[in-house]
Design a protein around this motif. Structure first.
Motif, PDB file in Angstrom:
ATOM      1  N   ASN A   1       2.590   4.278  10.944  1.00  0.00           N
ATOM      2  CA  ASN A   1       4.031   4.270  10.645  1.00  0.00           C
ATOM      3  C   ASN A   1       4.499   5.590  10.065  1.00  0.00           C
ATOM      4  O   ASN A   1       5.592   6.064  10.401  1.00  0.00           O
ATOM      5  CB  ASN A   1       4.366   3.141   9.682  1.00  0.00           C
ATOM      6  CG  ASN A   1       4.328   1.787  10.339  1.00  0.00           C
ATOM      7  OD1 ASN A   1       4.277   1.660  11.560  1.00  0.00           O
ATOM      8  ND2 ASN A   1       4.331   0.749   9.517  1.00  0.00           N
ATOM      9  N   LEU A   2       3.695   6.183   9.198  1.00  0.00           N
ATOM     10  CA  LEU A   2       4.092   7.457   8.586  1.00  0.00           C
ATOM     11  C   LEU A   2       4.041   8.603   9.594  1.00  0.00           C
ATOM     12  O   LEU A   2       4.810   9.557   9.485  1.00  0.00           O
ATOM     13  CB  LEU A   2       3.211   7.773   7.379  1.00  0.00           C
ATOM     14  CG  LEU A   2       3.415   6.849   6.180  1.00  0.00           C
ATOM     15  CD1 LEU A   2       2.432   7.193   5.073  1.00  0.00           C
ATOM     16  CD2 LEU A   2       4.848   6.914   5.661  1.00  0.00           C
TER      17      LEU A   2
ATOM     18  N   LEU B   1       0.835  -1.217   0.000  1.00  0.00           N
ATOM     19  CA  LEU B   1       0.000   0.000   0.000  1.00  0.00           C
ATOM     20  C   LEU B   1       0.862   1.257   0.000  1.00  0.00           C
ATOM     21  O   LEU B   1       0.545   2.233  -0.676  1.00  0.00           O
ATOM     22  CB  LEU B   1      -0.925   0.011   1.219  1.00  0.00           C
ATOM     23  CG  LEU B   1      -2.216  -0.767   1.060  1.00  0.00           C
ATOM     24  CD1 LEU B   1      -2.899  -0.934   2.405  1.00  0.00           C
ATOM     25  CD2 LEU B   1      -3.138  -0.072   0.078  1.00  0.00           C
ATOM     26  N   GLU B   2       1.948   1.215   0.762  1.00  0.00           N
ATOM     27  CA  GLU B   2       2.850   2.364   0.789  1.00  0.00           C
ATOM     28  C   GLU B   2       3.477   2.601  -0.584  1.00  0.00           C
ATOM     29  O   GLU B   2       3.539   3.748  -1.056  1.00  0.00           O
ATOM     30  CB  GLU B   2       3.937   2.186   1.838  1.00  0.00           C
ATOM     31  CG  GLU B   2       4.862   3.398   1.930  1.00  0.00           C
ATOM     32  CD  GLU B   2       5.878   3.295   3.043  1.00  0.00           C
ATOM     33  OE1 GLU B   2       6.521   4.321   3.323  1.00  0.00           O
ATOM     34  OE2 GLU B   2       6.035   2.210   3.638  1.00  0.00           O
TER      35      GLU B   2
ATOM     36  N   ARG C   1       2.741   6.062  -2.621  1.00  0.00           N
ATOM     37  CA  ARG C   1       3.832   6.921  -3.074  1.00  0.00           C
ATOM     38  C   ARG C   1       3.816   7.093  -4.591  1.00  0.00           C
ATOM     39  O   ARG C   1       4.144   8.161  -5.094  1.00  0.00           O
ATOM     40  CB  ARG C   1       5.170   6.387  -2.588  1.00  0.00           C
ATOM     41  CG  ARG C   1       5.336   6.518  -1.075  1.00  0.00           C
ATOM     42  CD  ARG C   1       6.723   6.127  -0.610  1.00  0.00           C
ATOM     43  NE  ARG C   1       6.842   6.058   0.824  1.00  0.00           N
ATOM     44  CZ  ARG C   1       6.902   7.101   1.651  1.00  0.00           C
ATOM     45  NH1 ARG C   1       6.837   8.322   1.171  1.00  0.00           N
ATOM     46  NH2 ARG C   1       7.025   6.924   2.949  1.00  0.00           N
ATOM     47  N   SER C   2       3.421   6.058  -5.317  1.00  0.00           N
ATOM     48  CA  SER C   2       3.376   6.155  -6.782  1.00  0.00           C
ATOM     49  C   SER C   2       2.288   7.115  -7.258  1.00  0.00           C
ATOM     50  O   SER C   2       2.385   7.660  -8.356  1.00  0.00           O
ATOM     51  CB  SER C   2       3.162   4.776  -7.412  1.00  0.00           C
ATOM     52  OG  SER C   2       1.825   4.345  -7.289  1.00  0.00           O
TER      53      SER C   2
ATOM     54  N   PHE D   1      -7.060  -2.459   7.791  1.00  0.00           N
ATOM     55  CA  PHE D   1      -6.105  -2.535   8.887  1.00  0.00           C
ATOM     56  C   PHE D   1      -4.719  -2.081   8.433  1.00  0.00           C
ATOM     57  O   PHE D   1      -4.042  -1.334   9.133  1.00  0.00           O
ATOM     58  CB  PHE D   1      -6.071  -3.954   9.452  1.00  0.00           C
ATOM     59  CG  PHE D   1      -5.414  -4.049  10.792  1.00  0.00           C
ATOM     60  CD1 PHE D   1      -5.859  -3.296  11.870  1.00  0.00           C
ATOM     61  CD2 PHE D   1      -4.341  -4.900  10.988  1.00  0.00           C
ATOM     62  CE1 PHE D   1      -5.254  -3.383  13.116  1.00  0.00           C
ATOM     63  CE2 PHE D   1      -3.721  -4.992  12.224  1.00  0.00           C
ATOM     64  CZ  PHE D   1      -4.184  -4.233  13.290  1.00  0.00           C
ATOM     65  N   ALA D   2      -4.301  -2.504   7.242  1.00  0.00           N
ATOM     66  CA  ALA D   2      -2.998  -2.106   6.705  1.00  0.00           C
ATOM     67  C   ALA D   2      -2.930  -0.593   6.490  1.00  0.00           C
ATOM     68  O   ALA D   2      -1.876   0.017   6.697  1.00  0.00           O
ATOM     69  CB  ALA D   2      -2.710  -2.844   5.397  1.00  0.00           C
TER      70      ALA D   2
END
Length: 148
Positions: A141-142, A87-88, A92-93, A133-134
């Motif tokens: 985290n970010l 997902l990150e 970012r993309s 959840f992710a």
């Protein structure tokens, strides 16, 4: 699964799709989004002009459907950490502001439309729950880079 089609032709189209298109897309979540976007919302039929020109519209549709199911299968069985990483990469993309991304993904839940038609309902529900959840794990985290 590919009734009425030469399996080798679908195999060739699938290989072509993986080599020419999917290999250039970074990450399985981005690939899943891309493959779902080739599916018409009204008919659930897949379309890819280049693949259809090289093979046939029907063969291209079967190759896209197969690739969509494969990538979905990989992500539905991914660990939460791996799914958050995917997902990150996708987020970012997009080059969207992360807060805008999270806000939209929590409000609209576009990840619901990436589930292949005919997917096992339990697998689909688990995938959607895991993505939610992710997203929270990724957001946390970010917001806490020292723990990332």
């Amino acid at each position: 699964m590919f009734s009425g089609l030469r399996t080798s032709t679908v195999e060739e189209a699938h290989s072509d799709l993986r080599r020419r298109t999917l290999a250039k897309i970074s990450g399985n979540f981005a690939r899943l989004i891309y493959l779902a976007s080739t599916r018409d919302y009204n008919s659930a039929r897949y379309h890819h002009s280049g693949l259809a020109d090289r093979f046939s519209p029907n063969v291209a549709a079967k190759a896209l459907e197969r690739a969509h199911r494969e990538v979905f299968r990989e992500l539905e069985t991914a660990s939460l950490a791996n799914l958050a990483h995917e997902l990150e990469l996708y987020m970012r993309s997009t080059r969207e502001d992360p807060e805008d991304f999270f806000r939209a993904w929590q409000a609209v839940e576009p990840f619901r439309v990436v589930v292949p038609v005919g997917a096992n309902p339990t697998s689909a529900a688990l995938f959607i729950s895991n993505v939610k959840f992710a997203l929270e794990v990724l957001r946390s985290n970010l917001n806490s880079p020292q723990d990332h």
